[in-house]
Write a protein that holds these residues in place. Structure first.
Motif, PDB file in Angstrom:
ATOM      1  N   UNK A   1       0.845  -1.194   0.000  1.00  0.00           N
ATOM      2  CA  UNK A   1       0.000   0.000   0.000  1.00  0.00           C
ATOM      3  C   UNK A   1       0.885   1.252   0.000  1.00  0.00           C
ATOM      4  N   UNK A   2       0.311   2.448  -0.218  1.00  0.00           N
ATOM      5  CA  UNK A   2       1.141   3.665  -0.220  1.00  0.00           C
ATOM      6  C   UNK A   2       1.761   4.010   1.132  1.00  0.00           C
ATOM      7  N   UNK A   3       1.172   3.559   2.223  1.00  0.00           N
ATOM      8  CA  UNK A   3       1.675   3.812   3.573  1.00  0.00           C
ATOM      9  C   UNK A   3       1.856   5.320   3.808  1.00  0.00           C
ATOM     10  N   UNK A   4       0.753   6.059   3.641  1.00  0.00           N
ATOM     11  CA  UNK A   4       0.797   7.513   3.767  1.00  0.00           C
ATOM     12  C   UNK A   4       1.190   7.962   5.167  1.00  0.00           C
ATOM     13  N   UNK A   5       0.784   7.208   6.196  1.00  0.00           N
ATOM     14  CA  UNK A   5       1.110   7.623   7.562  1.00  0.00           C
ATOM     15  C   UNK A   5       2.614   7.744   7.747  1.00  0.00           C
ATOM     16  N   UNK A   6       3.363   6.787   7.240  1.00  0.00           N
ATOM     17  CA  UNK A   6       4.824   6.817   7.367  1.00  0.00           C
ATOM     18  C   UNK A   6       5.394   8.031   6.638  1.00  0.00           C
ATOM     19  N   UNK A   7       4.824   8.369   5.482  1.00  0.00           N
ATOM     20  CA  UNK A   7       5.314   9.509   4.708  1.00  0.00           C
ATOM     21  C   UNK A   7       5.010  10.834   5.398  1.00  0.00           C
ATOM     22  N   UNK A   8       3.874  10.937   6.075  1.00  0.00           N
ATOM     23  CA  UNK A   8       3.424  12.219   6.610  1.00  0.00           C
ATOM     24  C   UNK A   8       3.955  12.520   8.006  1.00  0.00           C
ATOM     25  N   UNK A   9       4.451  11.519   8.715  1.00  0.00           N
ATOM     26  CA  UNK A   9       5.029  11.764  10.036  1.00  0.00           C
ATOM     27  C   UNK A   9       6.403  12.408   9.916  1.00  0.00           C
ATOM     28  N   UNK A  10       6.769  13.206  10.915  1.00  0.00           N
ATOM     29  CA  UNK A  10       8.161  13.630  11.055  1.00  0.00           C
ATOM     30  C   UNK A  10       8.895  12.522  11.808  1.00  0.00           C
ATOM     31  N   UNK A  11      10.088  12.128  11.300  1.00  0.00           N
ATOM     32  CA  UNK A  11      10.840  11.046  11.922  1.00  0.00           C
ATOM     33  C   UNK A  11      12.052  11.612  12.649  1.00  0.00           C
ATOM     34  N   UNK A  12      12.197  11.222  13.908  1.00  0.00           N
ATOM     35  CA  UNK A  12      13.231  11.754  14.780  1.00  0.00           C
ATOM     36  C   UNK A  12      14.235  10.647  15.098  1.00  0.00           C
ATOM     37  N   UNK A  13      15.537  10.871  14.855  1.00  0.00           N
ATOM     38  CA  UNK A  13      16.541   9.867  15.239  1.00  0.00           C
ATOM     39  C   UNK A  13      16.740   9.842  16.747  1.00  0.00           C
TER      40      UNK A  13
END
Length: 310
Positions: free
Chosen positions: A32-44
């Motif tokens: 699937x497109x997995x929009x949630x993963x794309x739209x979140x800001x990811x913090x190391x």
């Protein structure tokens, strides 16, 4: 050719034996497109730990606007911190991929068998990652929403009024709604029934319905049970005190943020093994960064009576 038999042209079946078929890579319907993963800001994060520090009793911070008669008229105050802040620990999604060396040696043209096996397995791991971001008991969005930020619809299907109630809960720079595709379809039908068709917006080259300018993002990882689903509204990013995704940087064999692939060797039975691991978590920085609308009916035959408003 037998005597008396008419001469004919070369047939299709025989001709195909000399032709090269154009082949595709393996298609997998679960991607699937997995929009949630794309739209979140990811913090190391360091050492797989993210400590969420928060102010304690923020309403007790005193300020004043006295007339300009000197500093003696100003209150004295300070901001206290929680002494036992919550810590988020990264969890893993992974598997061991086995590929027989005979397969990779003999059958890797035009597509590399190891690369294709890794690609499809990684896609499946990332699908599981998005599901965990929503439903994981420890850090998932749906399982960690504050009770004060959870509401239930009164009308059955999702209505514009319901989404307005979510906006009231997450009014500080809301980013997007998230729901099952069936929920978006049900909301669209309800808007049409009321004569207020929602506008669309283009994101990542795709079209999304919007409400009050906020896009409605589909995800089949949002639970759909007994004809009911949920709507989620999020604020995202550290600067906005919203929802952030967490990952571990600098992994050995890193293929993408938080994802590593490591070759484990070849066994005596000629099986090559690859360890694939994705480390992730999610943090809700303040309770009002997230709100959930529960018990939304998505049955398309639910009491449909067109009511148009001027």
């Amino acid at each position: 050719m037998p005597e008396g038999q008419a001469r004919v042209a070369l047939g299709d079946v025989a001709a195909r034996q000399l032709a090269n078929a154009t082949k595709t890579v393996a298609q997998m319907s679960t991607i699937t497109p997995r929009w949630l993963v794309h739209l979140l800001q990811w913090v190391p994060v360091e050492a797989g730990i993210y400590r969420l520090n928060q102010a304690s009793n923020p309403d007790s911070v005193e300020v004043a606007c006295p007339p300009p008669r000197g500093e003696d008229d100003l209150p004295s105050t300070y901001v206290d911190y929680e002494e036992n802040p919550r810590e988020y620990f990264l969890t893993s999604v992974g598997t061991v991929l086995d590929v027989h060396t005979r397969v990779s040696d003999l059958y890797s043209q035009p597509y590399d068998q190891v690369a294709e096996q890794l690609r499809l397995t990684i896609e499946t791991i990332k699908e599981r990652q998005e599901r965990e971001l929503l439903t994981n008991p420890g850090y998932g969005l749906l399982t960690n929403v504050a009770d004060s930020q959870r509401i239930s619809t009164l009308a059955g299907p999702p209505t514009p009024d319901d989404l307005d109630e979510l906006i009231k809960k997450v009014w500080k720079e809301p980013a997007f709604f998230l729901t099952h595709p069936e929920g978006i379809a049900a909301f669209g039908r309800e808007c049409t029934r009321r004569g207020v068709p929602p506008p669309t917006v283009s994101l990542f080259g795709s079209q999304f319905l919007t409400w009050r300018g906020i896009p409605l993002i589909p995800s089949d990882k949002v639970p759909l049970e007994n004809g009911k689903t949920k709507f989620v509204l999020l604020r995202v990013g550290e600067k906005r005190q919203g929802v952030v995704g967490l990952y571990q940087p600098g992994l050995a064999g890193e293929q993408s943020p938080g994802l590593s692939v490591r070759f484990m060797g070849i066994g005596r039975n000629a099986i090559a093994s690859y360890l694939i691991t994705l480390y992730c978590s999610l943090a809700i920085l303040t309770p009002d960064a997230l709100a959930v609308l529960d018990d939304v009916e998505v049955d398309r035959y639910h009491d449909y009576q067109p009511v148009y408003t001027k």
